[in-house]
Design an enzyme around this catalytic site. Structure first.
Site, short mmCIF file in Angstrom:
data_model
loop_
_atom_site.label_atom_id
_atom_site.label_comp_id
_atom_site.label_asym_id
_atom_site.label_seq_id
_atom_site.Cartn_x
_atom_site.Cartn_y
_atom_site.Cartn_z
N ARG A 56 0.05 -11.70 -9.73
CA ARG A 56 -0.25 -13.14 -9.65
C ARG A 56 -1.75 -13.37 -9.60
O ARG A 56 -2.53 -12.47 -9.27
CB ARG A 56 0.38 -13.74 -8.39
CG ARG A 56 1.88 -13.73 -8.41
CD ARG A 56 2.47 -14.49 -7.23
NE ARG A 56 3.90 -14.59 -7.43
CZ ARG A 56 4.81 -13.93 -6.69
NH1 ARG A 56 4.43 -13.17 -5.68
NH2 ARG A 56 6.09 -14.05 -6.96
N GLN A 88 -1.45 1.91 10.68
CA GLN A 88 -0.26 2.68 11.06
C GLN A 88 -0.31 2.90 12.58
O GLN A 88 -1.38 2.81 13.19
CB GLN A 88 -0.26 3.99 10.24
CG GLN A 88 0.90 4.92 10.48
CD GLN A 88 0.60 5.93 11.55
OE1 GLN A 88 -0.56 6.22 11.82
NE2 GLN A 88 1.63 6.45 12.17
N HIS A 92 -9.79 5.93 9.56
CA HIS A 92 -10.20 6.35 10.91
C HIS A 92 -11.41 5.57 11.39
O HIS A 92 -11.99 5.91 12.42
CB HIS A 92 -10.62 7.84 10.92
CG HIS A 92 -9.54 8.79 10.50
ND1 HIS A 92 -9.69 10.15 10.58
CD2 HIS A 92 -8.30 8.59 10.02
CE1 HIS A 92 -8.60 10.75 10.14
NE2 HIS A 92 -7.74 9.82 9.79
C1 PLP Z 1 -3.45 7.13 8.09
C2 PLP Z 1 -4.28 7.51 6.92
C3 PLP Z 1 -4.14 6.94 5.64
C4 PLP Z 1 -3.06 6.02 5.20
O1 PLP Z 1 -2.29 5.55 6.04
P1 PLP Z 1 -0.85 4.88 6.05
O2 PLP Z 1 -0.07 5.73 6.97
O3 PLP Z 1 -0.32 4.83 4.67
O4 PLP Z 1 -1.13 3.53 6.59
C5 PLP Z 1 -5.07 7.27 4.67
N1 PLP Z 1 -6.05 8.13 4.91
C6 PLP Z 1 -6.21 8.72 6.09
C7 PLP Z 1 -7.37 9.64 6.30
C8 PLP Z 1 -5.32 8.44 7.14
O5 PLP Z 1 -5.49 9.05 8.31
#
Ligand code: PLP
Length: 402
Positions: free
Chosen positions: A224, A192, A169
């Site tokens: 790798r 995301q 965030h």
């Molecule tokens: C969105 C989010 C993630 C991980 O996100 P992905 O959807 O796997 O990219 C991790 N921690 C928090 C607090 C999130 O809001």
């Protein structure tokens, strides 16, 4: 996340894009370089450039791109050698990924209650959760609001614990002169679709140690080593690589970010000040020492007695009925089905966990349990709207008291 798109129609949509994203994606397709290749043999250029640009953007020496934010956390944990039976202290008020990444490494998350005003991990409570098995801490900067990282690092250093900041965030967040993700050993980001910087999916780890960066890279690319023969696999690793498509889009979004970030910060301050003037409303308080905030979500807490005793569900419904979009708050981790039942990974001893069965009772997490019952969240897009829309929100909430 609320998917009620019709409610969102009077507020900015997210993601915001134009022809530049379309062009960038088309260029990847036309180039024929559909993946990043390896450090020695770049197939595409986007992932490599993105890593450099994002490291600079967040003020770090190194950045390793991953396919999503969940595995970014996992990769950092793996590279820091967190594993079987180790305990990792995680904020209780977060998305499940902050803890599921710990489970994935066969370690045990230990949940930490929050501060009622900043809504992030209460650093005062961390020490009481440390045992002989504790190996790491995952502070989560909810809404981009910094955990008190200076104090947390003192505790971590005294107890020889690794720190992985969950910065999903916190793009652009800055605390006491330093961008988030640079306080701990590593910072994990998500790109995301709902996040303030996005490629639909995507993740990254930033860090400032070259050795750690090499190990994180290795884990995310099949074990790798940088610039070594492609079919030499030096350690256990997997494929968590970011695609060229993701990187191409994120790079375009990164150009749009600074203006949006500034507007979110200005509008969040404006909205917080107005909401805090209403008796019985408290907007999330930026941690003392915060200079910039990611504002992935805008949370506020209401006092039911000042609103005729209405439930949170009713509060949400009334906002939505007035055309104001909302986001659902994260149910505290200790309440989630998976952490009540305990059977998460075969062969792992979770008996030391501070969750599961009776231990998942709200009494053990008094602050977050109380906050969750009366907190409301707005999605970050509302912070990109005009001031009259923000005034409208404030007036609608005021009207609930009549
Ligand atoms: C969105 C989010 C993630 C991980 O996100 P992905 O959807 O796997 O990219 C991790 N921690 C928090 C607090 C999130 O809001």
């Amino acid at each position: 996340m609320s998917f009620k798109q019709e409610i969102r129609k009077n507020f900015p949509k997210w993601p915001i894009y134009d022809d530049s994203e379309i062009k960038a994606l088309t260029n990847v397709i036309k180039s024929g370089n559909w993946w990043c290749g390896s450090p020695g043999v770049h197939q595409g250029e986007n992932v490599w450039k993105f890593q450099e640009e994002f490291a600079k953007f967040q003020g770090a020496n190194y950045c390793i791109a991953t396919c999503n934010g969940t595995v970014a956390i996992e990769s950092a944990l793996m590279a820091l050698n967190i594993g079987l039976g180790d305990e990792v202290i995680v904020s209780d008020y977060t998305f499940v990924a902050s803890a599921s990444a710990v489970i994935a490494t066969n370690a045990v998350p230990i949940f930490c209650d929050i501060d009622p005003e900043t809504l992030v991990m209460d650093v005062d409570k961390v020490e009481s959760l440390i045992t002989k098995r504790t190996k790491a801490i995952i502070p989560v900067h909810l809404g981009g609001n910094p955990v008190e990282m200076d104090r947390l690092m003192e505790i971590a250093n005294e107890n020889n614990l690794k720190v992985i900041e969950d910065c999903a965030h916190a793009h652009g967040s800055k605390y006491k002169g330093k961008k988030l993700g640079n306080w701990g050993d590593a910072g994990a980001f998500s790109f995301q679709a709902s996040k303030v910087l996005t490629g639909g999916e995507g993740g990254a780890v930033i860090c400032n140690s070259e050795d750690l960066a090499d190990q994180i890279y290795s884990y995310t690319d099949c074990g790798r080593k940088k610039n070594e023969y492609f079919y030499n696999h030096y350690s256990y690793g997997t494929n968590y690589r970011m695609t060229e498509y993701q990187a191409a889009v994120i790079r375009e979004q990164m150009k749009k970010f600074p203006k949006q970030h500034e507007l979110r910060n200005q509008n969040a301050k404006y909205l917080s000040d107005k909401l805090n003037q209403i008796e019985g409303i408290k907007a999330m308080k930026p941690t003392q020492g915060t200079e910039e905030l990611g504002w992935y979500i805008f949370p506020f807490v209401y006092e039911p007695s000042k609103f005729g005793g209405i439930s949170k569900k009713e509060f949400y419904e009334k906002l939505n009925q007035n055309g104001i979009p909302t986001d659902d708050c994260y149910p505290p981790l200790h309440t989630l089905e998976c952490f009540r039942k305990i059977k998460l990974r075969k062969g792992i001893d979770y008996s030391n966990a501070n969750w599961g069965g009776e231990k998942s009772s709200d009494n053990h997490f008094p602050i977050v349990s109380d906050i969750y019952r009366r907190s409301i969240e707005f999605p970050h897009e509302i912070l990109l709207s005009s001031r009259d829309k923000l005034d409208y929100i404030v007036n609608v909430i005021k009207s609930f008291q009549k």
